[in-house]
Scaffold this motif. Structure first.
Motif, short mmCIF file in Angstrom:
data_model
loop_
_atom_site.label_atom_id
_atom_site.label_comp_id
_atom_site.label_asym_id
_atom_site.label_seq_id
_atom_site.Cartn_x
_atom_site.Cartn_y
_atom_site.Cartn_z
N PHE A 3 -30.79 5.63 63.88
CA PHE A 3 -30.78 4.97 62.57
C PHE A 3 -30.47 5.97 61.46
N ARG A 4 -29.57 5.59 60.56
CA ARG A 4 -29.24 6.41 59.39
C ARG A 4 -29.04 5.50 58.18
N HIS A 5 -29.23 6.06 57.00
CA HIS A 5 -28.85 5.35 55.78
C HIS A 5 -27.94 6.26 54.97
N HIS A 6 -26.99 5.65 54.30
CA HIS A 6 -25.99 6.36 53.52
C HIS A 6 -25.93 5.74 52.14
N ALA A 7 -25.50 6.51 51.17
CA ALA A 7 -25.28 5.97 49.83
C ALA A 7 -23.91 5.31 49.83
N GLY A 8 -23.90 4.00 49.63
CA GLY A 8 -22.64 3.26 49.62
C GLY A 8 -22.08 3.18 48.21
N VAL A 9 -21.23 2.20 47.99
CA VAL A 9 -20.64 1.97 46.69
C VAL A 9 -21.75 1.71 45.67
N SER A 10 -21.66 2.30 44.51
CA SER A 10 -22.66 2.19 43.44
C SER A 10 -24.04 2.65 43.92
N CYS A 11 -24.06 3.55 44.86
CA CYS A 11 -25.30 4.14 45.41
C CYS A 11 -26.22 3.11 46.06
N ILE A 12 -25.69 1.99 46.50
CA ILE A 12 -26.47 1.00 47.23
C ILE A 12 -26.59 1.48 48.66
N PRO A 13 -27.83 1.56 49.20
CA PRO A 13 -28.00 2.07 50.56
C PRO A 13 -27.28 1.20 51.61
N VAL A 14 -26.63 1.88 52.53
CA VAL A 14 -25.96 1.24 53.66
C VAL A 14 -26.69 1.70 54.91
N LEU A 15 -27.23 0.75 55.68
CA LEU A 15 -28.00 1.07 56.88
C LEU A 15 -27.06 1.04 58.08
N THR A 16 -27.13 2.09 58.92
CA THR A 16 -26.19 2.18 60.04
C THR A 16 -26.90 2.55 61.35
N CYS A 17 -26.23 2.23 62.44
CA CYS A 17 -26.61 2.68 63.77
C CYS A 17 -25.50 3.60 64.25
N GLN A 18 -25.81 4.86 64.42
CA GLN A 18 -24.80 5.83 64.85
C GLN A 18 -24.42 5.62 66.32
N LEU A 19 -25.33 5.08 67.12
CA LEU A 19 -25.04 4.82 68.52
C LEU A 19 -23.94 3.77 68.67
N HIS A 20 -24.08 2.67 67.93
CA HIS A 20 -23.12 1.56 68.03
C HIS A 20 -22.04 1.61 66.96
N GLN A 21 -22.10 2.59 66.07
CA GLN A 21 -21.13 2.72 64.99
C GLN A 21 -21.00 1.40 64.24
N GLY A 22 -22.13 0.87 63.78
CA GLY A 22 -22.12 -0.40 63.07
C GLY A 22 -23.15 -0.45 61.96
N LEU A 23 -23.02 -1.46 61.11
CA LEU A 23 -23.92 -1.67 59.98
C LEU A 23 -25.08 -2.55 60.39
N ILE A 24 -26.22 -2.33 59.74
CA ILE A 24 -27.42 -3.13 59.97
C ILE A 24 -27.71 -3.85 58.65
N ALA A 25 -27.86 -5.17 58.70
CA ALA A 25 -28.15 -5.94 57.49
C ALA A 25 -29.51 -5.53 56.94
N HIS A 26 -29.62 -5.52 55.60
CA HIS A 26 -30.88 -5.13 54.97
C HIS A 26 -32.01 -6.02 55.46
N GLY A 27 -33.11 -5.42 55.83
CA GLY A 27 -34.27 -6.13 56.36
C GLY A 27 -34.28 -6.18 57.88
N GLU A 28 -33.11 -6.20 58.50
CA GLU A 28 -33.03 -6.24 59.96
C GLU A 28 -33.54 -4.94 60.58
N HIS A 29 -33.47 -3.84 59.85
CA HIS A 29 -33.93 -2.55 60.38
C HIS A 29 -35.44 -2.52 60.56
#
Length: 93
Positions: A44-70
């Motif tokens: 699990f990782r989080h990144h600063a996205g556009v306008s510094c909105i956090p983007v939640l990611t899974c590095q294993l699956h190279q995909g995004l995680i919807a907010h709250g699903e984490h």
């Protein structure tokens, strides 16, 4: 060390995309009622996205995680965070 394993073509193509363009992991995630959720996973990782909105990611699956699903989901590839399994600063033998 051996040679790195070849990656599937679909994963290779995805690695070239910016993180914001990765697909969401809707079909990969399973609902969980334990501490084994995405947020506690080693991948699990989080990144600063556009306008510094956090983007939640899974590095294993190279995909995004919807907010709250984490907080309520995990996948079959869940692994304990290295900090929890080995300690913050493990001794080196």
């Amino acid at each position: 060390m051996g040679a790195p394993l070849p990656r599937p073509a679909s994963l290779d193509a995805r690695l070239d995309l910016p993180i914001e363009e990765w697909p969401y992991l809707d079909e990969v995630l399973l609902k969980a009622r334990s501490r084994k959720v995405c947020m506690t996973c080693h991948w699990f990782r989080h990144h600063a996205g556009v306008s510094c909105i956090p983007v939640l990611t899974c590095q294993l699956h190279q995909g995004l995680i919807a907010h709250g699903e984490h907080l309520t989901s995990r996948c079959q590839g869940w692994t304990d965070d290295m900090t929890r399994s080995q300690g913050w600063a493990p001794e080196v033998a």
